[in-house]
Design a protein around this motif. Structure first.
Motif, PDB file in Angstrom:
ATOM      1  N   ASP A  58       0.828  -1.206   0.000  1.00  0.00           N
ATOM      2  CA  ASP A  58       0.000   0.000   0.000  1.00  0.00           C
ATOM      3  C   ASP A  58       0.864   1.258   0.000  1.00  0.00           C
ATOM      4  N   TRP A  59       0.447   2.239  -0.807  1.00  0.00           N
ATOM      5  CA  TRP A  59       0.984   3.587  -0.707  1.00  0.00           C
ATOM      6  C   TRP A  59       0.143   4.335   0.313  1.00  0.00           C
ATOM      7  N   VAL A  60       0.796   4.976   1.262  1.00  0.00           N
ATOM      8  CA  VAL A  60       0.074   5.605   2.364  1.00  0.00           C
ATOM      9  C   VAL A  60       0.617   6.986   2.682  1.00  0.00           C
ATOM     10  N   ASP A  61      -0.226   7.802   3.304  1.00  0.00           N
ATOM     11  CA  ASP A  61       0.218   9.012   3.993  1.00  0.00           C
ATOM     12  C   ASP A  61       0.383   8.631   5.456  1.00  0.00           C
ATOM     13  N   PHE A  62       1.433   9.111   6.107  1.00  0.00           N
ATOM     14  CA  PHE A  62       1.636   8.759   7.509  1.00  0.00           C
ATOM     15  C   PHE A  62       2.320   9.912   8.239  1.00  0.00           C
ATOM     16  N   SER A  63       2.169   9.896   9.550  1.00  0.00           N
ATOM     17  CA  SER A  63       2.864  10.865  10.404  1.00  0.00           C
ATOM     18  C   SER A  63       3.991  10.146  11.110  1.00  0.00           C
ATOM     19  N   ALA A  64       5.073  10.829  11.348  1.00  0.00           N
ATOM     20  CA  ALA A  64       6.198  10.215  12.056  1.00  0.00           C
ATOM     21  C   ALA A  64       7.013  11.293  12.741  1.00  0.00           C
ATOM     22  N   GLU A  65       6.890  11.325  14.056  1.00  0.00           N
ATOM     23  CA  GLU A  65       7.692  12.276  14.821  1.00  0.00           C
ATOM     24  C   GLU A  65       8.953  11.577  15.314  1.00  0.00           C
ATOM     25  N   GLU A  66       9.959  12.354  15.599  1.00  0.00           N
ATOM     26  CA  GLU A  66      11.220  11.778  16.042  1.00  0.00           C
ATOM     27  C   GLU A  66      11.056  10.958  17.311  1.00  0.00           C
ATOM     28  N   GLN A  67      11.674   9.744  17.284  1.00  0.00           N
ATOM     29  CA  GLN A  67      11.724   8.853  18.447  1.00  0.00           C
ATOM     30  C   GLN A  67      10.331   8.502  18.979  1.00  0.00           C
ATOM     31  N   SER A  68       9.346   8.489  18.103  1.00  0.00           N
ATOM     32  CA  SER A  68       8.017   8.037  18.520  1.00  0.00           C
ATOM     33  C   SER A  68       7.374   7.262  17.370  1.00  0.00           C
ATOM     34  N   GLU A  69       6.355   6.515  17.719  1.00  0.00           N
ATOM     35  CA  GLU A  69       5.674   5.664  16.745  1.00  0.00           C
ATOM     36  C   GLU A  69       4.835   6.506  15.789  1.00  0.00           C
ATOM     37  N   GLY A  70       4.891   6.155  14.506  1.00  0.00           N
ATOM     38  CA  GLY A  70       4.107   6.875  13.521  1.00  0.00           C
ATOM     39  C   GLY A  70       2.714   6.283  13.368  1.00  0.00           C
ATOM     40  N   TYR A  71       1.866   7.000  12.636  1.00  0.00           N
ATOM     41  CA  TYR A  71       0.509   6.524  12.382  1.00  0.00           C
ATOM     42  C   TYR A  71       0.165   6.682  10.906  1.00  0.00           C
ATOM     43  N   ILE A  72      -0.476   5.651  10.355  1.00  0.00           N
ATOM     44  CA  ILE A  72      -0.949   5.727   8.973  1.00  0.00           C
ATOM     45  C   ILE A  72      -2.201   6.593   8.958  1.00  0.00           C
ATOM     46  N   LEU A  73      -2.211   7.580   8.067  1.00  0.00           N
ATOM     47  CA  LEU A  73      -3.310   8.543   8.014  1.00  0.00           C
ATOM     48  C   LEU A  73      -4.265   8.283   6.851  1.00  0.00           C
ATOM     49  N   ALA A  74      -3.735   7.774   5.735  1.00  0.00           N
ATOM     50  CA  ALA A  74      -4.575   7.537   4.549  1.00  0.00           C
ATOM     51  C   ALA A  74      -3.961   6.441   3.697  1.00  0.00           C
ATOM     52  N   ILE A  75      -4.828   5.666   3.039  1.00  0.00           N
ATOM     53  CA  ILE A  75      -4.389   4.600   2.135  1.00  0.00           C
ATOM     54  C   ILE A  75      -4.829   4.970   0.723  1.00  0.00           C
ATOM     55  N   TYR A  76      -3.882   4.929  -0.209  1.00  0.00           N
ATOM     56  CA  TYR A  76      -4.197   5.275  -1.590  1.00  0.00           C
ATOM     57  C   TYR A  76      -4.884   4.105  -2.304  1.00  0.00           C
ATOM     58  N   ASP A  77      -5.558   4.397  -3.407  1.00  0.00           N
ATOM     59  CA  ASP A  77      -6.231   3.357  -4.186  1.00  0.00           C
ATOM     60  C   ASP A  77      -5.231   2.311  -4.660  1.00  0.00           C
ATOM     61  N   ARG A  78      -5.677   1.046  -4.718  1.00  0.00           N
ATOM     62  CA  ARG A  78      -4.819  -0.061  -5.127  1.00  0.00           C
ATOM     63  C   ARG A  78      -5.100  -0.435  -6.585  1.00  0.00           C
ATOM     64  N   LYS A  79      -4.055  -0.861  -7.290  1.00  0.00           N
ATOM     65  CA  LYS A  79      -4.265  -1.303  -8.675  1.00  0.00           C
ATOM     66  C   LYS A  79      -4.590  -2.792  -8.748  1.00  0.00           C
ATOM     67  N   ASN A  80      -4.208  -3.559  -7.730  1.00  0.00           N
ATOM     68  CA  ASN A  80      -4.545  -4.986  -7.674  1.00  0.00           C
ATOM     69  C   ASN A  80      -4.211  -5.518  -6.287  1.00  0.00           C
ATOM     70  N   SER A  81      -4.561  -6.782  -6.043  1.00  0.00           N
ATOM     71  CA  SER A  81      -4.289  -7.373  -4.727  1.00  0.00           C
ATOM     72  C   SER A  81      -4.312  -8.886  -4.816  1.00  0.00           C
ATOM     73  N   LEU A  82      -3.573  -9.532  -3.923  1.00  0.00           N
ATOM     74  CA  LEU A  82      -3.628 -10.977  -3.731  1.00  0.00           C
ATOM     75  C   LEU A  82      -4.056 -11.244  -2.291  1.00  0.00           C
ATOM     76  N   VAL A  83      -4.686 -12.381  -2.081  1.00  0.00           N
ATOM     77  CA  VAL A  83      -5.209 -12.703  -0.754  1.00  0.00           C
ATOM     78  C   VAL A  83      -4.209 -13.490   0.072  1.00  0.00           C
ATOM     79  N   ARG A  84      -3.474 -14.417  -0.560  1.00  0.00           N
ATOM     80  CA  ARG A  84      -2.581 -15.313   0.179  1.00  0.00           C
ATOM     81  C   ARG A  84      -1.137 -15.112  -0.254  1.00  0.00           C
ATOM     82  N   PRO A  85      -0.316 -14.438   0.570  1.00  0.00           N
ATOM     83  CA  PRO A  85      -0.704 -13.555   1.669  1.00  0.00           C
ATOM     84  C   PRO A  85      -1.217 -12.237   1.121  1.00  0.00           C
ATOM     85  N   PRO A  86      -1.791 -11.387   1.966  1.00  0.00           N
ATOM     86  CA  PRO A  86      -2.328 -10.117   1.469  1.00  0.00           C
ATOM     87  C   PRO A  86      -1.217  -9.168   1.021  1.00  0.00           C
ATOM     88  N   ILE A  87      -1.087  -8.988  -0.278  1.00  0.00           N
ATOM     89  CA  ILE A  87      -0.115  -8.079  -0.886  1.00  0.00           C
ATOM     90  C   ILE A  87      -0.846  -7.297  -1.971  1.00  0.00           C
TER      91      ILE A  87
END
Length: 291
Positions: A42-71
């Motif tokens: 996934d292409w994502v927007d995320f926040s990431a501050e120094e020395q702390s855990e980041g958070y995913i803010l948005a997921i971009y549209d996907r062109k395709n996907s597989l289930v096993r494993p999810p990629i």
């Protein structure tokens, strides 16, 4: 910030930015409320501050996907088929190709265990047929490696075809145990399941499980026709737009078959897949009626 998820493990998502920096992130709770799950690729927007855990803010549209494993957002898939032990199986290969065509993922076919053949003549003939359709067939690592550059590639194949052996040659650092479940790729019996991309030969690769059988999402004749490139090109000349290439008059596929412009092996596999789709529909209808 923007990046691509390259690893998912125990609720953490590792995001790589364009300059190669990797950040550990989690998905915010609002994704669960929306029924969304971030996946590797996934292409994502995320926040990431120094020395702390980041958070995913948005997921971009996907062109395709597989289930096993999810990629997701896959460029191509290497389908590994053995020439011997187990014997080459065009029906199984075509099942993989139908899945990949349907998912809009570019297939590459790698033939393993060629050294076990007493003669390559039959295998060469099969290779010619698939190449005439437009598929890339590789006999060696030297043919395959240049195709991995700047691509996201998954590897798939029936259990026993030598997938682990091939991956070990491509990426020795992964140290995949041949003949056993891959501990390195996170599928050991007592390991936490991980899905990851690995940077190899100028691209990124991901492993997928071996298959003893393969289910694909094509559930109608129209999609099945689209998943056979040589049928897709010719079917525009069929008299009927919804032609199944079985009993209809003025069928361009059957005419091409009679004129030996189509490989009969592929047509026979198409008929089997179509029959399986129709049988599943009948079972579904009967189940609905019982309810």
């Amino acid at each position: 910030m923007q990046g691509r998820i390259i690893k998912s493990l125990a609720g953490f998502y590792y995001v790589e930015t364009a300059n190669g920096d990797i950040y550990q992130t989690r998905a915010r709770g609002n994704f669960r409320k929306k029924g969304q799950t971030p996946y590797v690729g996934d292409w994502v927007d995320f926040s990431a501050e120094e020395q702390s855990e980041g958070y995913i803010l948005a997921i971009y549209d996907r062109k395709n996907s597989l289930v096993r494993p999810p990629i997701v957002n896959i460029d191509q898939a290497v389908v590994i088929m053995s020439a011997k032990e187990p014997d080459f199986n065009s029906n199984l290969l075509d099942r993989f190709l139908v899945l990949l065509e349907h998912k809009k993922i570019q297939p590459i076919v790698f033939i393993s265990k060629l050294d076990l053949l007493s003669s390559r003549a039959q295998m060469d003939d099969i290779r010619t047929h698939y190449e005439q359709i437009g598929y890339k067939i590789c006999y060696s690592l030297e043919e395959l490696l240049p195709l991995l550059v700047e691509k996201i590639t998954v590897f798939m194949g029936q259990t026993g075809v030598g997938k682990s052996t091939l991956l070990n040659k491509i990426a020795p650092d992964l140290r995949i145990e041949t003949g056993e479940i891959s501990e390195t790729l996170g599928r050991g019996r007592h390991t936490t399941r991980a899905v990851s991309f690995y940077s190899v030969h100028g691209g990124k690769i991901a492993d997928t499980p071996g298959f003893s059988s393969l289910d694909y999402e094509v559930d109608n004749a129209e999609d099945l026709n689209e998943a056979f490139p040589e049928f897709r090109k010719l079917s525009h000349s069929c008299k009927f737009r919804s032609c199944t290439h079985t009993h209809e008059p003025s069928c361009a596929i059957k005419q091409a078959l009679e004129e030996k412009q189509l490989w009969k092996v592929r047509y026979d596999n198409y008929l089997q897949f179509l029959s399986e789709i129709e049988n599943r529909r009948e079972i579904y209808k009967k189940t609905i009626k019982r309810k």
